[in-house]
Design an enzyme around this catalytic site. Structure first.
Site, PDB file in Angstrom:
ATOM      1  N   SER B  41       0.835  -1.191  -0.044  1.00 20.29           N
ATOM      2  CA  SER B  41      -0.067   0.133  -0.066  1.00 20.29           C
ATOM      3  C   SER B  41       1.000   1.266   0.005  1.00 20.29           C
ATOM      4  O   SER B  41       0.281   2.308  -0.254  1.00 20.29           O
ATOM      5  CB  SER B  41      -0.891   0.124   1.079  1.00 20.29           C
ATOM      6  OG  SER B  41      -1.636  -1.176   1.229  1.00 20.29           O
ATOM      7  N   LYS B 251      -0.690  -1.637  -6.985  1.00 15.98           N
ATOM      8  CA  LYS B 251      -0.327  -1.927  -5.579  1.00 15.98           C
ATOM      9  C   LYS B 251       0.864  -2.819  -5.660  1.00 15.98           C
ATOM     10  O   LYS B 251       0.859  -3.809  -6.491  1.00 15.98           O
ATOM     11  CB  LYS B 251      -1.315  -2.755  -4.861  1.00 15.98           C
ATOM     12  CG  LYS B 251      -1.451  -2.989  -3.583  1.00 15.98           C
ATOM     13  CD  LYS B 251      -2.773  -3.114  -2.987  1.00 15.98           C
ATOM     14  CE  LYS B 251      -2.775  -3.101  -1.407  1.00 15.98           C
ATOM     15  NZ  LYS B 251      -3.979  -3.567  -0.629  1.00 15.98           N
ATOM     16  N   GLU B 373     -23.573  14.411  10.478  1.00 16.51           N
ATOM     17  CA  GLU B 373     -22.950  14.570  11.916  1.00 16.51           C
ATOM     18  C   GLU B 373     -21.211  14.036  11.851  1.00 16.51           C
ATOM     19  O   GLU B 373     -20.692  14.498  12.867  1.00 16.51           O
ATOM     20  CB  GLU B 373     -23.705  13.568  12.849  1.00 16.51           C
ATOM     21  CG  GLU B 373     -25.139  14.415  13.187  1.00 16.51           C
ATOM     22  CD  GLU B 373     -26.115  13.873  11.876  1.00 16.51           C
ATOM     23  OE1 GLU B 373     -25.664  13.068  11.036  1.00 16.51           O
ATOM     24  OE2 GLU B 373     -27.312  14.371  12.014  1.00 16.51           O
TER      25      GLU B 373
END
Lengths: 631, 631
Positions: B41, B251, B373
């Site tokens: 990664s 990757k 929120e």
């Protein structure tokens, strides 16, 4: 979609217009009578629901709810409950008297936001942005598991489109090609405190929904013909896409004084205004209208045909090191073999949570939610509406992402099972962002929840078995690392029980742990034994309900001395649960040492993390010594 | 954007290629040495960060972090921490030795996911889908409050785009025209357990980002010229839009054996593989490279010019009925007058939470987050990075939506203040979906949190004042209904204290409440008094930290008899907090009655709800009588 041989009652649009007026009038009457509610949010959507319920929603109102063939109607904008209840009056299942004297009243099933206290309501709504995600789970069941023709209709408000959960839902609906999911957005332009961000820009909304894979239809939400045509297209149109109908509407539509006005959200009309509004709407009506019935008889749930007879129920040898997440993975496969309605959902971590084997074994009963934990829980909730037995897994830390969904599932009484792996500082290297240290507090506080935290593979298997039949929201907390099997395969682990793993019959101190701290407690007992201190070790695998009487007895028998140790924050976890249980009354004066994670952990090995948090065998043994030496 | 008179160090792309190889090699070396981590990664994003740090990120590495003029770099894909740490080595602020022997090790600041233990890391990441939302708060500060030229660069993974929070963030970034926010998405096609939903379909991602208002650039994430041009365009291009750079990457790029292969997520390379990879990458390098420095000197934070001198500090008369949410609204305006860096964010409910007056008074310091929120809390967290004093308000029930963000804010050590209104069953009619009954459990469990729950207007004002200077995550719980002012205006309310409201000096029983249950406890004391039972009433306005010694003293002085009553679930709330405090040792044997919300409430008046839950004056008085009569 409606075969010619199916009798369909379809009131003409003139009658539908009358119905729409009635729904508006009744929404006003109910809220003014209750002096509470959101009439203007009902009025914008009245035409939409009038057309839907009279000409498109296939529902046999005389038969029990949740029958396999009825369409589903989810009021995602739950504050428009009076509109929904006015629909229930219009189809004849709620009386005008109940609507007028029940809505918003103490003890009434007609609550200010809908809950399954009503048989025609699948799920509690009112926390916005949840109805649509939940509906995805219902539609998934219909399209991919039951293969039934029911449709799932969702009425959303426009304000709630700001919730990210909406986009998680549409993405999944598109991925699973849920053409049976029809979302109607009541774009009335006004939120609680003023205009929404996008107002009436239907094109902007359309681009968003289309980019996530939905089939979009834009209409005037007060033109009955347009509405009718859109619903027909939604049912017969895109085969492999969810449909989203964007309806431009006017908040307060039908009463000129409040139409499209700010300052009227969540306010009932004062009586004089209400009377004027009702006059403008042509007065009270008491029509009873029924729409079409389902076209398909109810078959049983489809049996899964991919059962692998080679798999044996998981058994373990005492002493073998097995991670409880691995045991969960084996147990859920075994359960899947015997229960065809066991369904597993996971959020892009199936190779960590242990359910990759289930996914490979039962691909038709496994749903990948990718990295969308709110939708993970919502899918489970939706599946439970259709009486499936969903297990939803991810890292325990990331279940906090779905807290509001879990809370609402509790209110809905949904039977869902959440599984959280990689609990606590025990995970070691990956550090605090991946460590669940607040999950037990979260899950214990959910209404009617069950919280389980097994310490070994055998107890994990036994608890998974029971979870399949458990009602309400359940939670299984599992551990990353491998630890020795402690129990023989036949041992029963009743929910609400505990296990005494070590006792001399005449112990100085009780050590209470759960999960990984059971193993640390056993090691501590050995250290203490060398010092001549006899420790009783209790495995509190059932954190809620907790074995209060068993724990009180142990504490009484060890002169009130007790160490509780948990891989969790001190607040709201096992320790405070034990304190609550002990507060119900012990004979001995309790002297408690509460070991929990009070530091901010970093990276390191599991052993380093447990030691740094003061919850390892050494810390437990020292706490026990403090208690014994205090006397 | 770079004036000609500013000296800019810009290594050429050949040097950048060497740097990129070094970042890959170092990421492999560190993770193989630690036997842990996500090298593949890191490798997909190495070219992106190499170009960024050497040619575009304006950062003075020799000066303290969090200086007003440095750009910000947020690693939203926190598991690529070794890449970030390799960057820190390349710019010379971390040694090769620390990188090799620190990464992932116990006690090291180079944790497996970044935290502000490092001075160049603003926020903890690792719970995916949070770095970008947090960055919106930082960019908002720069663009709208500080008016500084720093840019906020965010590196996202592609898996995390499934989180709804990403779309909440982009929507807000577009609304506030955050052209200083540049998001780089490392589209490497592979998540943890396999392919992502969209793979390398950059067009699909582009449509989504564009539909939410972003300026999108698509590139090959391994072509240094394309990357360089994209970053330059992002900095000079769209004036009123956030930029999203979609980079197609591989990757594991750089080591043929693992490139684009499944099964290598989150796995370090075994030593032989690592050696082969390093050979393929041309061996170890130890370049030190510095990119451009900030172009602007640091001004002070802009003073708000809209101060209204007409406003008086809020004071109240004892006995007047005032809702604490109204008192909060007044207090925050008063605080805003005196503290120019007080900023308020709210989620579409400012007319309910009481901050509409602040929004009207200080429009430039109020940010409407609409109904999102997660972004509400993320914005506050981002603002805190820039040393603003954010207060974020919504219904307390809906703060659960942001639980994972609050948890991570605790790990970040962010100084944010959350305000939750409409707590408990006290709200009455609106029913369980709107009732916060789990919020105290959630907030108490957050690392280093403060939890306050005032019972009247005067204590609310006093606590808001202190919150401005409080570090960590704070929570103020406020009530819907109006209740009598209990205290005179000069009364101090230290955090960690409590108030004894009633006492005879020789009491039979202690009643402990907070918020609305303080008023019920006072009423109960009156009922008890008529029966000859003398009750001490304590206002536990500071739930965390709790006044443990004060409460223990009271319980000791009332022969161990104590009733704790809370408008919250029994799990994790005030009652269990009190139990934890009492467990630290009382002289008397504690006999406790714990009144809390154990039922599933519906609709009704506040009084009906409190009675049905068994937390009203009658229930308290009966509990106290049980305790007194037990002896």
């Amino acid at each position: 979609m409606n075969p010619a041989n199916t009798p369909i009652v379809e009131p003409d649009l003139k009658t539908v217009a009358e119905l729409a007026a009635q729904l508006r009038v009744d929404s006003i009457r109910a809220t003014t009578r209750a002096e509470s509610g959101h009439p203007t949010s009902c009025m914008s959507a009245a035409d939409l629901l009038a057309v839907l319920v009279s000409r498109h929603l296939r529902y046999d109102w005389d038969r029990a709810s949740r029958t396999p063939d009825n369409d589903h109607l989810i009021l995602s904008k739950g504050h428009a409950a009076p509109l929904l209840y006015s629909v229930f009056k219009a189809v004849g299942v709620v009386s005008d008297d109940e609507l007028m004297n029940g809505y918003g009243r103490f003890g009434s099933r007609l609550q200010a936001h809908p809950t399954p206290a009503l048989p025609w309501v699948d799920l509690a709504t009112g926390s916005l942005g949840q109805g649509l995600p939940d509906a995805v789970g219902i539609a998934l069941a219909g399209k991919r598991l039951e293969k039934l023709s029911y449709r799932v209709w969702v009425l959303c408000g426009d304000s709630e489109l700001a919730e990210g959960s909406i986009w998680e839902a549409i993405e999944q609906a598109a991925q699973y090609q849920l053409s049976n999911l029809i979302t109607i957005v009541d774009v009335n332009r006004l939120g609680q405190r003023g205009a929404t961000m996008l107002g009436w820009d239907l094109d902007a909304y359309a681009k968003r929904f289309e980019s996530f894979g939905a089939h979009v239809i834009k209409i005037n939400g007060h033109d009955l013909e347009e509405i009718d045509a859109a619903f027909a297209r939604a049912c017969s149109g895109a085969d492999n896409q969810p449909t989203v109908i964007l309806a431009r509407t006017v908040k307060g539509r039908g009463y000129t004084l409040v139409e499209d006005q700010e300052g009227w959200h969540g306010r009932h009309l004062p009586e004089a205004f209400a009377n004027e509004a009702i006059r403008e709407l042509g007065g009270e009506r008491h029509l009873t209208i029924r729409g079409p019935k389902p076209t398909q008889a109810a078959p049983a749930i489809v049996q899964d045909s991919e059962i692998d007879d080679e798999l044996a129920p998981p058994t373990y040898e005492i002493g073998t090191a097995v991670a409880t997440r691995a045991a969960y993975g084996s147990a859920i496969v075994e359960l899947g073999r015997r229960r065809s309605n066991v369904v597993v959902v996971d959020s892009e971590v199936s190779n960590s949570t242990g359910v990759d084997l289930f996914a490979a074994t039962f691909p038709s009963r496994f749903f990948e939610m990718y990295m969308a934990e709110q939708q993970l829980v919502a899918t489970a909730t939706g599946l439970s509406v259709r009486n499936f037995i969903p297990f939803a897994s991810t890292f325990a830390a990331f279940l906090t992402r779905a807290h509001d969904f879990i809370r609402m599932a509790g209110i809905s009484g949904a039977n869902i099972r959440l599984v959280g792996s990689h609990a606590g500082v025990e995970i070691g290297t990956d550090g605090p962002s991946q460590m669940a240290l607040e999950d037990i507090a979260m899950m214990r506080s959910v209404f009617d929840s069950t919280v389980l935290y097994p310490s070994d593979a055998v107890s994990t298997v036994a608890l998974v078995e029971q979870l399949a039949n458990r009602t309400g929201v359940s939670y299984l907390r599992i551990t990353r690392g491998a630890y020795p099997v402690l129990y023989s395969n036949s041992t029963p682990f009743p929910i609400g029980g505990s296990k005494t793993l070590l006792t001399s019959g005449n112990d100085h101190v009780t050590l209470i742990g759960a999960g990984v701290t059971v193993h640390e407690s056993i090691a501590a007992a050995r250290i203490l034994s060398e010092m001549g201190i006899r420790a009783r070790v209790i495995d509190a695998y059932s954190i809620r309900p907790l074995d209060g009487s068993g724990l009180r007895r142990a504490v009484d028998e060890t002169a009130g001395r007790v160490v509780v140790v948990e891989d969790h924050r001190p607040e709201g976890g096992l320790g405070e649960g034990v304190l609550s249980a002990l507060a119900e009354g012990t004979e001995a004066v309790v002297r408690l040492e509460h070991l929990a994670v009070r530091n901010l952990p970093g990276s390191g090995t599991a052993a380093q993390m447990l030691a740094a948090a003061g919850i390892d065998a050494d810390a437990i043994s020292q706490a026990a010594q403090r208690l014994v030496n205090r006397d």
